[in-house]
Scaffold this motif. Structure first.
Motif, mmCIF file in Angstrom:
data_model
loop_
_atom_site.group_PDB
_atom_site.id
_atom_site.type_symbol
_atom_site.label_atom_id
_atom_site.label_comp_id
_atom_site.label_asym_id
_atom_site.label_seq_id
_atom_site.Cartn_x
_atom_site.Cartn_y
_atom_site.Cartn_z
ATOM 1 N N THR A 11 -64.913 -83.190 -35.347
ATOM 2 C CA THR A 11 -66.249 -83.699 -35.051
ATOM 3 C C THR A 11 -66.917 -82.784 -34.034
ATOM 4 O O THR A 11 -66.333 -82.469 -32.989
ATOM 5 C CB THR A 11 -66.192 -85.130 -34.491
ATOM 6 O OG1 THR A 11 -65.581 -85.984 -35.455
ATOM 7 C CG2 THR A 11 -67.578 -85.654 -34.180
ATOM 8 N N LYS A 12 -68.139 -82.360 -34.356
ATOM 9 C CA LYS A 12 -68.913 -81.534 -33.440
ATOM 10 C C LYS A 12 -70.337 -82.063 -33.400
ATOM 11 O O LYS A 12 -70.977 -82.236 -34.443
ATOM 12 C CB LYS A 12 -68.911 -80.069 -33.905
ATOM 13 C CG LYS A 12 -69.798 -79.149 -33.064
ATOM 14 C CD LYS A 12 -69.329 -79.048 -31.627
ATOM 15 C CE LYS A 12 -70.241 -78.146 -30.798
ATOM 16 N NZ LYS A 12 -69.855 -78.120 -29.369
ATOM 17 N N VAL A 19 -73.119 -82.599 -36.290
ATOM 18 C CA VAL A 19 -73.152 -81.417 -37.168
ATOM 19 C C VAL A 19 -71.921 -81.354 -38.062
ATOM 20 O O VAL A 19 -72.004 -80.982 -39.235
ATOM 21 C CB VAL A 19 -73.276 -80.133 -36.322
ATOM 22 C CG1 VAL A 19 -73.370 -78.908 -37.221
ATOM 23 C CG2 VAL A 19 -74.502 -80.204 -35.424
ATOM 24 N N VAL A 20 -70.755 -81.691 -37.516
ATOM 25 C CA VAL A 20 -69.516 -81.802 -38.285
ATOM 26 C C VAL A 20 -68.987 -83.209 -38.050
ATOM 27 O O VAL A 20 -68.818 -83.635 -36.904
ATOM 28 C CB VAL A 20 -68.475 -80.743 -37.862
ATOM 29 C CG1 VAL A 20 -67.206 -80.880 -38.695
ATOM 30 C CG2 VAL A 20 -69.053 -79.338 -37.981
ATOM 31 N N ASP A 21 -68.731 -83.931 -39.148
ATOM 32 C CA ASP A 21 -68.500 -85.375 -39.056
ATOM 33 C C ASP A 21 -67.126 -85.762 -39.609
ATOM 34 O O ASP A 21 -66.951 -85.897 -40.819
ATOM 35 C CB ASP A 21 -69.611 -86.104 -39.829
ATOM 36 C CG ASP A 21 -69.603 -87.600 -39.610
ATOM 37 O OD1 ASP A 21 -68.773 -88.088 -38.838
ATOM 38 O OD2 ASP A 21 -70.448 -88.280 -40.226
ATOM 39 N N THR A 46 -68.367 -75.323 -38.534
ATOM 40 C CA THR A 46 -66.945 -75.508 -38.842
ATOM 41 C C THR A 46 -66.191 -74.199 -38.665
ATOM 42 O O THR A 46 -65.098 -74.164 -38.069
ATOM 43 C CB THR A 46 -66.769 -76.027 -40.281
ATOM 44 O OG1 THR A 46 -67.439 -77.290 -40.415
ATOM 45 C CG2 THR A 46 -65.302 -76.196 -40.634
ATOM 46 N N LEU A 47 -66.748 -73.105 -39.166
ATOM 47 C CA LEU A 47 -66.121 -71.792 -39.029
ATOM 48 C C LEU A 47 -65.965 -71.413 -37.556
ATOM 49 O O LEU A 47 -64.915 -70.919 -37.130
ATOM 50 C CB LEU A 47 -66.950 -70.741 -39.767
ATOM 51 C CG LEU A 47 -66.318 -69.354 -39.885
ATOM 52 C CD1 LEU A 47 -65.401 -69.321 -41.100
ATOM 53 C CD2 LEU A 47 -67.388 -68.277 -40.022
ATOM 54 N N ARG A 48 -66.997 -71.654 -36.775
ATOM 55 C CA ARG A 48 -66.964 -71.298 -35.354
ATOM 56 C C ARG A 48 -65.961 -72.168 -34.591
ATOM 57 O O ARG A 48 -65.366 -71.709 -33.612
ATOM 58 C CB ARG A 48 -68.367 -71.408 -34.759
ATOM 59 C CG ARG A 48 -69.315 -70.312 -35.272
ATOM 60 C CD ARG A 48 -70.727 -70.492 -34.738
ATOM 61 N NE ARG A 48 -70.783 -70.347 -33.294
ATOM 62 C CZ ARG A 48 -70.849 -69.202 -32.634
ATOM 63 N NH1 ARG A 48 -70.852 -68.052 -33.308
ATOM 64 N NH2 ARG A 48 -70.899 -69.162 -31.313
ATOM 65 N N GLU A 54 -66.725 -72.432 -30.745
ATOM 66 C CA GLU A 54 -67.343 -73.721 -30.428
ATOM 67 C C GLU A 54 -66.232 -74.696 -30.058
ATOM 68 O O GLU A 54 -65.129 -74.629 -30.611
ATOM 69 C CB GLU A 54 -68.126 -74.278 -31.629
ATOM 70 C CG GLU A 54 -69.287 -73.420 -32.097
ATOM 71 C CD GLU A 54 -70.523 -73.581 -31.226
ATOM 72 O OE1 GLU A 54 -70.499 -74.432 -30.313
ATOM 73 O OE2 GLU A 54 -71.503 -72.855 -31.470
ATOM 74 N N THR A 55 -66.537 -75.606 -29.157
ATOM 75 C CA THR A 55 -65.570 -76.630 -28.768
ATOM 76 C C THR A 55 -65.970 -77.962 -29.385
ATOM 77 O O THR A 55 -67.013 -78.512 -29.033
ATOM 78 C CB THR A 55 -65.505 -76.779 -27.237
ATOM 79 O OG1 THR A 55 -65.149 -75.519 -26.656
ATOM 80 C CG2 THR A 55 -64.467 -77.825 -26.839
ATOM 81 N N PRO A 56 -65.173 -78.479 -30.317
ATOM 82 C CA PRO A 56 -65.501 -79.778 -30.932
ATOM 83 C C PRO A 56 -65.361 -80.919 -29.926
ATOM 84 O O PRO A 56 -64.725 -80.784 -28.882
ATOM 85 C CB PRO A 56 -64.475 -79.905 -32.063
ATOM 86 C CG PRO A 56 -63.875 -78.539 -32.215
ATOM 87 C CD PRO A 56 -63.964 -77.893 -30.882
ATOM 88 N N GLN A 57 -65.962 -82.063 -30.259
ATOM 89 C CA GLN A 57 -65.795 -83.264 -29.445
ATOM 90 C C GLN A 57 -64.562 -84.069 -29.856
ATOM 91 O O GLN A 57 -64.073 -84.885 -29.081
ATOM 92 C CB GLN A 57 -67.040 -84.162 -29.526
ATOM 93 C CG GLN A 57 -68.161 -83.755 -28.597
ATOM 94 C CD GLN A 57 -68.882 -82.506 -29.068
ATOM 95 O OE1 GLN A 57 -69.009 -82.267 -30.266
ATOM 96 N NE2 GLN A 57 -69.334 -81.683 -28.134
#
Length: 386
Positions: A11-12, A19-21, A46-48, A54-57
């Motif tokens: 999840t981001k 953005v990503v679920d 997702t790639l990052r 990127e740091t997801p939540q």
């Protein structure tokens, strides 16, 4: 083959924007996975996240059973320790370094002196036909040459995972095809594991062992290219992978019909998610599945016949892309130029035409929110028996 790379519940968010679920993904070792979707669907994010940029939540990511991110355990391995190769859309070559030093850079930061001594830089350059460019600077290279150097840099250290962020989108059509073919050949030769982001369906079908079609931060379909092409799971996927023609259908007294009232037999169509039980549905088909006729008696036996009017046509060399209107809906046909050139060039907008297609070319989907049709009442005799 066991899964070597896993993404679980990723999840981001950016503020209130998800953005990503809760994304789940598995990538097999040696697999070329393509993340396919329109801008804003979450594929690049997702790639990052895989890259550590990127740091997801929430969620977890593991490379070959080695966790690199876990929100519950508060683990986040930085990008330079994930053993990845990265190929960017913008090439991202160091302008002050020669091609040789650009390719050597991943080996330098990993302190792989032995690989440098054994000629890994030269071998990587030769793999992408850039061996003669090693002493040039990026400013002295064409766009295609720069991207090939970027590919060599991404592969030179033999990383666990190679990530491609729309690497072909800045190239012209001819170079795009050349570099795409080269990436495919390199994957066949080296067997590296890759995730490739694109919005171009032709790139996805040409390169991917599996495709993940994304929508609003989720995966809509995750399958082999042939399955996605033949059996899209939703109207969204069908539209995105080239079934650009859309027909609105409704159930009439005698069966299914188009919005213009033309009967349409769905016996041999591919129907998804009990769409045949609804009162309305949408059918998708590709431009090259629709045939153009001068008269109705030219239509092949069993084809659905639609009476239409010409909107416009565009010449494409061996074919014409023809737009027609039928029942208030527009269809696009791709027809052979050799057969239809004379008739089309002699036609004006609104000229009457006949089009047809095989029902087997249809993919039929329910319309979200439309309830299934109520069952027909069963007549009961006075004695109480059906």
């Amino acid at each position: 083959m066991t899964s070597q790379f896993t993404v679980s519940g990723l999840t981001k968010t950016y503020g209130s924007n998800v953005v990503v679920d809760q994304l789940d993904l598995t990538i097999e070792e040696g697999e070329f996975l393509v993340l396919l979707g329109p801008s804003g669907c979450g594929k690049t994010t997702t790639l990052r996240c895989l890259a550590g940029l990127e740091t997801p939540q929430g969620g977890a990511i593991a490379f070959k059973d080695r966790p690199v991110f876990d929100s519950d355990a508060r683990l986040n391995v930085p990008a330079h320790k994930r053993n990845i190769g990265m190929v960017f859309q913008s090439y991202a070559l160091w302008p002050h370094m020669t091609v040789r030093n650009n390719i050597r850079y991943p080996l330098k930061v990993r302190k792989m002196k032995e690989a440098v001594a054994e000629g890994a830089v030269e071998a990587a350059a030769d793999m992408v036909d850039c061996g003669q460019l090693l002493d040039r600077y990026p400013s002295q290279l064409s766009g295609g040459q720069q991207q090939r150097v970027a590919v060599a840099r991404g592969l030179v250290a033999r990383p666990d995972l190679v990530l491609f962020d729309e690497p072909l989108s800045n190239l012209d059509a001819r170079l795009r095809d050349q570099v795409r073919t080269q990436i495919h050949q390199l994957h066949q030769k080296l067997g590296f594991t890759a995730v490739f982001v694109t919005h171009d369906q032709s790139e996805a079908f040409a390169l991917g062992d599996r495709l993940a079609i994304m929508k609003a931060g989720k995966i809509e379909q995750y399958d082999a290219p042939e399955q996605v092409f033949e059996n899209p799971v939703s109207d969204y996927v069908a539209a995105f992978i080239g079934m650009s023609n859309k027909l609105s259908l409704r159930r009439g007294h005698g069966g299914w019909e188009t919005s213009a009232g033309d009967p349409i037999d769905l016996t041999h169509a591919v129907i998804r998610d009990s769409a045949d039980q609804h009162t309305t549905a949408v059918a998708r088909l590709r431009p090259d599945d629709v045939l153009l006729h001068a008269r109705a008696d030219e239509v092949p036996l069993g084809n659905v016949v639609l009476h239409a009017e010409l909107v416009t046509y565009e010449y494409g060399g061996r074919y014409f892309d023809v737009t027609v209107e039928t029942g208030g809906e527009q269809l696009i046909l791709r027809v052979p130029a050799a057969r239809h050139s004379a008739a089309l060039r002699g036609s004006r907008p609104s000229a009457p035409l006949v089009v047809s297609f095989s029902p087997a070319s249809l993919r039929v989907f329910p319309i979200p929110g439309d309830e299934p049709a109520a069952p027909e009442p069963v007549a009961v005799s006075a004695g109480g028996h059906a």
